[in-house]
Design a protein around this motif. Sequence first.
Motif, mmCIF file in Angstrom:
data_model
loop_
_atom_site.group_PDB
_atom_site.id
_atom_site.type_symbol
_atom_site.label_atom_id
_atom_site.label_comp_id
_atom_site.label_asym_id
_atom_site.label_seq_id
_atom_site.Cartn_x
_atom_site.Cartn_y
_atom_site.Cartn_z
ATOM 1 N N GLY A 41 -2.032 6.112 -11.977
ATOM 2 C CA GLY A 41 -1.957 6.983 -10.810
ATOM 3 C C GLY A 41 -0.529 7.040 -10.303
ATOM 4 O O GLY A 41 0.207 6.056 -10.359
ATOM 5 N N TYR A 42 -0.137 8.203 -9.809
ATOM 6 C CA TYR A 42 1.249 8.378 -9.361
ATOM 7 C C TYR A 42 1.287 8.943 -7.946
ATOM 8 O O TYR A 42 0.643 9.938 -7.640
ATOM 9 C CB TYR A 42 1.979 9.300 -10.351
ATOM 10 N N TYR A 43 2.032 8.267 -7.101
ATOM 11 C CA TYR A 43 2.228 8.709 -5.724
ATOM 12 C C TYR A 43 3.690 9.118 -5.539
ATOM 13 O O TYR A 43 4.572 8.262 -5.515
ATOM 14 C CB TYR A 43 1.872 7.563 -4.765
ATOM 15 N N GLU B 95 -7.243 2.323 -11.639
ATOM 16 C CA GLU B 95 -7.062 0.932 -11.236
ATOM 17 C C GLU B 95 -5.643 0.620 -10.810
ATOM 18 O O GLU B 95 -5.359 -0.428 -10.244
ATOM 19 C CB GLU B 95 -7.429 0.009 -12.399
ATOM 20 N N ARG B 96 -4.720 1.544 -11.169
ATOM 21 C CA ARG B 96 -3.326 1.236 -10.870
ATOM 22 C C ARG B 96 -2.629 2.442 -10.263
ATOM 23 O O ARG B 96 -2.949 3.583 -10.561
ATOM 24 C CB ARG B 96 -2.608 0.809 -12.150
ATOM 25 N N LEU B 97 -1.663 2.133 -9.404
ATOM 26 C CA LEU B 97 -0.920 3.186 -8.727
ATOM 27 C C LEU B 97 0.561 2.850 -8.820
ATOM 28 O O LEU B 97 0.968 1.724 -8.559
ATOM 29 C CB LEU B 97 -1.330 3.235 -7.251
ATOM 30 N N THR B 98 1.362 3.838 -9.200
ATOM 31 C CA THR B 98 2.802 3.577 -9.226
ATOM 32 C C THR B 98 3.539 4.584 -8.368
ATOM 33 O O THR B 98 3.043 5.684 -8.086
ATOM 34 C CB THR B 98 3.371 3.597 -10.665
ATOM 35 N N THR B 99 4.720 4.179 -7.920
ATOM 36 C CA THR B 99 5.547 5.042 -7.107
ATOM 37 C C THR B 99 7.009 4.713 -7.387
ATOM 38 O O THR B 99 7.324 3.666 -7.943
ATOM 39 C CB THR B 99 5.172 4.889 -5.614
ATOM 40 N N LEU B 100 7.894 5.622 -7.023
ATOM 41 C CA LEU B 100 9.306 5.462 -7.358
ATOM 42 C C LEU B 100 10.156 5.057 -6.165
ATOM 43 O O LEU B 100 11.050 4.238 -6.267
ATOM 44 C CB LEU B 100 9.864 6.792 -7.873
ATOM 45 N N CYS B 101 9.866 5.695 -5.048
ATOM 46 C CA CYS B 101 10.653 5.458 -3.840
ATOM 47 C C CYS B 101 10.437 4.018 -3.378
ATOM 48 O O CYS B 101 9.317 3.559 -3.231
ATOM 49 C CB CYS B 101 10.201 6.440 -2.758
ATOM 50 N N PHE C 264 10.852 2.683 -0.495
ATOM 51 C CA PHE C 264 10.138 2.610 0.781
ATOM 52 C C PHE C 264 8.633 2.746 0.572
ATOM 53 O O PHE C 264 7.841 1.971 1.096
ATOM 54 C CB PHE C 264 10.617 3.727 1.725
ATOM 55 N N CYS C 265 8.227 3.786 -0.161
ATOM 56 C CA CYS C 265 6.797 4.005 -0.409
ATOM 57 C C CYS C 265 6.198 2.761 -1.066
ATOM 58 O O CYS C 265 5.132 2.286 -0.689
ATOM 59 C CB CYS C 265 6.562 5.198 -1.335
ATOM 60 N N PHE C 266 6.912 2.248 -2.057
ATOM 61 C CA PHE C 266 6.419 1.082 -2.782
ATOM 62 C C PHE C 266 6.188 -0.072 -1.817
ATOM 63 O O PHE C 266 5.127 -0.710 -1.806
ATOM 64 C CB PHE C 266 7.414 0.677 -3.872
ATOM 65 N N ASN C 267 7.177 -0.341 -0.976
ATOM 66 C CA ASN C 267 7.100 -1.462 -0.044
ATOM 67 C C ASN C 267 5.919 -1.307 0.910
ATOM 68 O O ASN C 267 5.138 -2.249 1.114
ATOM 69 C CB ASN C 267 8.424 -1.548 0.729
ATOM 70 N N VAL C 268 5.766 -0.116 1.464
ATOM 71 C CA VAL C 268 4.694 0.105 2.443
ATOM 72 C C VAL C 268 3.319 0.012 1.772
ATOM 73 O O VAL C 268 2.398 -0.633 2.292
ATOM 74 C CB VAL C 268 4.849 1.478 3.129
ATOM 75 N N LEU C 269 3.185 0.648 0.618
ATOM 76 C CA LEU C 269 1.871 0.636 -0.049
ATOM 77 C C LEU C 269 1.499 -0.786 -0.465
ATOM 78 O O LEU C 269 0.367 -1.229 -0.282
ATOM 79 C CB LEU C 269 1.885 1.563 -1.275
ATOM 80 N N LYS C 270 2.472 -1.499 -0.999
ATOM 81 C CA LYS C 270 2.156 -2.841 -1.479
ATOM 82 C C LYS C 270 1.860 -3.802 -0.331
ATOM 83 O O LYS C 270 0.931 -4.600 -0.386
ATOM 84 C CB LYS C 270 3.300 -3.366 -2.355
ATOM 85 N N ARG C 271 2.641 -3.706 0.747
ATOM 86 C CA ARG C 271 2.380 -4.597 1.889
ATOM 87 C C ARG C 271 1.058 -4.251 2.561
ATOM 88 O O ARG C 271 0.335 -5.125 3.012
ATOM 89 C CB ARG C 271 3.513 -4.507 2.917
ATOM 90 N N THR C 272 0.767 -2.958 2.640
ATOM 91 C CA THR C 272 -0.495 -2.557 3.255
ATOM 92 C C THR C 272 -1.649 -3.111 2.434
ATOM 93 O O THR C 272 -2.623 -3.647 2.965
ATOM 94 C CB THR C 272 -0.589 -1.019 3.333
ATOM 95 N N LYS C 273 -1.516 -3.001 1.132
ATOM 96 C CA LYS C 273 -2.560 -3.522 0.257
ATOM 97 C C LYS C 273 -2.746 -5.025 0.475
ATOM 98 O O LYS C 273 -3.861 -5.496 0.686
ATOM 99 C CB LYS C 273 -2.206 -3.250 -1.210
ATOM 100 N N VAL D 7 -7.175 -1.393 -6.212
ATOM 101 C CA VAL D 7 -6.081 -0.728 -6.922
ATOM 102 C C VAL D 7 -4.830 -1.615 -6.896
ATOM 103 O O VAL D 7 -4.532 -2.281 -5.909
ATOM 104 C CB VAL D 7 -5.797 0.671 -6.315
ATOM 105 N N LYS D 8 -4.141 -1.635 -8.020
ATOM 106 C CA LYS D 8 -2.919 -2.433 -8.119
ATOM 107 C C LYS D 8 -1.719 -1.521 -7.856
ATOM 108 O O LYS D 8 -1.669 -0.407 -8.382
ATOM 109 C CB LYS D 8 -2.848 -3.005 -9.538
ATOM 110 N N VAL D 9 -0.778 -1.974 -7.051
ATOM 111 C CA VAL D 9 0.391 -1.149 -6.734
ATOM 112 C C VAL D 9 1.606 -1.656 -7.515
ATOM 113 O O VAL D 9 1.940 -2.844 -7.454
ATOM 114 C CB VAL D 9 0.699 -1.183 -5.224
#
Lengths: 292, 135
Positions: free
Chosen positions: A8-10, A75-81, A83-92, A117-119
């Motif tokens: 998955g891509y955000y 099952e998995r989500l990836t992102t490039l930015c 900031f997005c990565f940090n927020v999604l992973k911490r929220t998770k 889902v894994k970030v």
Amino acid sequence: MTKEKDIGYYPGCTLNTVARGFDTSTRESAKILGINLKELSQWNCCGAVYPLTPDNLMGVAGAAKVLSAAEKEGERLTTLCSFCFNVLKRTKTGLDRDEERRRVVNDFHEIDYSGGVKVLHFLEVLKEDVGFGKIKESVKTPLKGLKLAPYYGCMLLRPFEEVGIDDHENPTIFEDFLATLGCEVVRYPKRIDCCGAHISVSEKEIVAVMSGNVLLSAFRNGAEALITSCPLCLYNIERSEEALVKREPAFKPIPVVYFSQILGLALGQDRESLGFERNMYDFRPLLKSKGL
Amino acid sequence: MKIKIGVKDLRSEFIDLIQRITGEEIALCYQCGNCTAGCPAAFAMDIAPHHVVRLLQLGHEETVLDANSMWICVSCLQCYSRCPKNVDISRIMEGLRQMSLRKGIDKVEIKQLPVDILSDSPQQALVAGFRKLVN
Ligand code: SF4
Ligand code: SF4
């Protein structure tokens, strides 16, 4: 030919607009490397910053909605930015270890996020799924003679126990990645320092000093370009170069480019599609000077 | 003269509130200064990060709230990353900002921002900036 791996891509808001080149160059290289980036069919802004006061649940509402959409699609989500990565992973992390918080956020949105889902940051996907060895084999244009400085900034590394894609004091993933593309990797002290982030909206001069410190550190160690994974780092650093020239006359502005643009270049993607024309300091003359 | 500060001495409505909304314990800090040494924004702060904590320990909340430090802090977490006592100053700074924002006192007025900042900034800068600096 390896079988394509789905993930998955955000993209996030900034990659959908001002940082288009970051997005398009990545989609293209992913294809070449056998990764199938499936953009989420529905997504919203992640909120950009993770709230640092734990009672602020509204601050994670946006990211929770993204995670819930993502777990429905894979099952998995990836992102490039970064900031997005940090927020999604911490929220998770925050929601997964606290059932009560999860319940409140789920009820608020009428969703049923369950932690499934894994970030991952895209650099992690490149390292774990593809493998740097395979990337090396796929390189068509080794970036010989280019001296590139990887810039981590904050969001890929801190807080280390929740998001760190590598050691928080001495990371190597970015260096290792660049080394596979055949360039010379520049090591410099300020690679994990902050560029000034969001105070660009209120304190331009302070950001100029902070970003300038990073730039100068890279420049003094021989960098010909700075490589980033964050559109805000790119913005802050590009806009601090002029002030740095005034502060340090020996300094000459250097281009700031996304790691995916460098990857695309090495993989032999169509140059026109890599988005170099959007950079404030043109990277192409440097390439030309190296015969690339 | 020896000054001894224990957890019990650190009770005040203000300290209770800041500890509650941040989840941090102010008394843990033993003033080694690692946070400030690594802070990339300390040069621009009225009061350095470790001094912010010290002043809170000593009950000088007004001095801390009047200083620009909390608005300059960029939440980069370098302080936390290097603190031997696991104190997260980024949270304390956010708690201080929240105390102001939750009373409706903003750091920036969106209407007053120069047009070039609004039109030129990446979205993430605006969203992040407004979340940190505006109620
Ligand atoms: S690093 Fe930690 S213990 Fe040391 S002064 Fe800063 S907050 Fe206090
Ligand atoms: S989070 Fe704030 S106080 Fe801590 S190092 Fe970063 S700018 Fe300094």
